[in-house]
Design an enzyme around this catalytic site. Structure first.
Site, short mmCIF file in Angstrom:
data_model
loop_
_atom_site.label_atom_id
_atom_site.label_comp_id
_atom_site.label_asym_id
_atom_site.label_seq_id
_atom_site.Cartn_x
_atom_site.Cartn_y
_atom_site.Cartn_z
N LYS A 36 37.97 44.63 31.62
CA LYS A 36 38.49 43.73 30.60
C LYS A 36 37.56 43.57 29.41
O LYS A 36 37.98 43.12 28.34
CB LYS A 36 38.80 42.37 31.21
CG LYS A 36 39.90 42.39 32.27
CD LYS A 36 41.23 42.85 31.73
CE LYS A 36 42.34 42.72 32.77
NZ LYS A 36 43.65 43.15 32.26
N SER A 262 40.76 44.48 43.61
CA SER A 262 41.74 45.31 42.91
C SER A 262 41.30 46.77 42.89
O SER A 262 42.14 47.68 42.94
CB SER A 262 41.98 44.80 41.49
OG SER A 262 40.78 44.78 40.74
#
Length: 297
Positions: A36, A262
């Site tokens: 991110k 994840s």
């Protein structure tokens, strides 16, 4: 030089199981510890370039964690105030990291990403805060099309240190959808036959036609497809939370890769796809560092 100037240029790490190899983009090596960082830096750079924000302004974002950490890091680096809105069931480590950067955290009900997004939109409108808008911002896709995708291609074709035949598949978990759409579209320009596979939690199979639900794969399965164009996606793999955690632990114990849940989901889905389709090489994203999940693992 700003710390954020070092976002990107992460290595591509081979994870081999028998005849199959999953090549993981080591996004945990970004300054803020996750993929991110790329999108957040791209959005803030664009806002500064277009004079949409100035030092001292307040930024606001709804997040499951990593995006909030990335924006909080950037706000601290560049002199902004940061307001983070997130569901209360995200890991304590993520919450503490954002606070350590100086961000103010506002929590909503467990799994309520729609509520977090609505609150963010309302607060930005009323208070005049800058809305980072990760879930619907086309710059999210653009960041990965212009940066992450070309990096992967350079590493695969030999401009970097990794060389192998044409990749069979790109596999990525979807939170906002920016990574899979941006990288996938770029890789398709070079390898039209590459398959694009989305990963979502088995407990919240929205893209597969199911209903949103609570799960423990933080960072993906946020309750909607958001930026994902399902017409672009070749396949969707679902992964149970317990399986994603198991693979994350395996990667640490057997491969020395301490990554998040994840990333475990991405690696599991990648190996399953290779096995089921009798292919050899998958590319995926090792999204973040494992230490922000210690209380969950």
């Amino acid at each position: 030089m700003r710390l954020s100037n070092n976002v990107g240029r992460t290595p591509l790490i081979p994870i081999t199981l028998g005849e199959y190899t999953v090549w993981g983009k080591a996004e945990f090596m970004n300054p803020g510890g996750s993929v991110k960082d790329r999108m957040a830096t791209y959005i803030i750079n664009d806002a500064e370039k277009n004079n949409l924000i100035k030092k001292g302004d307040t930024l606001c974002e709804a997040t499951s964690g990593n995006t909030g950490i990335a924006f909080a890091m950037l706000a601290a680096e560049r002199g902004y105030k940061m307001k983070i809105i997130m569901p209360s069931n995200m890991s304590e480590e993520r919450k503490q990291m954002m606070k350590f950067y100086g961000a103010e955290l506002i929590q909503v009900n467990e799994g309520d990403f729609d509520g977090a997004i609505e609150m963010r939109n309302d607060l930005c409108k009323v208070k005049g805060w800058f809305n980072c808008n990760q879930f619907h911002n086309p710059l999210n896709i653009e960041a990965h099309y212009n940066n992450t995708g070309p990096e992967l291609a350079n590493q695969i074709t030999g401009g970097g240190r990794v060389v192998f035949d044409e990749p069979d598949v790109f596999v990525a978990g979807t939170g906002t959808g920016g990574t899979i759409m941006g990288c996938g579209k770029y890789l398709k320009t070079l390898w039209p036959n590459i398959k694009i596979v989305a990963v979502e939690p088995d407990e919240s199979p929205v893209m597969s036609g199911g209903q949103p639900g609570l799960h423990g794969i933080q960072g993906i399965g946020d309750g909607s497809k958001f930026l994902v164009d399902l017409n672009f996606i070749d396949d969707i793999k679902t992964v149970k939370t317990i399986c994603a955690k198991t693979i994350a632990k395996y990667l640490a114990l057997k491969k020395g890769l301490f990554v998040g849940i994840s990333a475990g989901a991405n690696v599991k889905a990648s190996f399953e796809w290779l096995r089921d389709n009798n292919k050899k090489h998958a590319i995926t994203i090792l999204c973040d560092r494992g230490e922000r999940y210690l209380s969950c693992l």
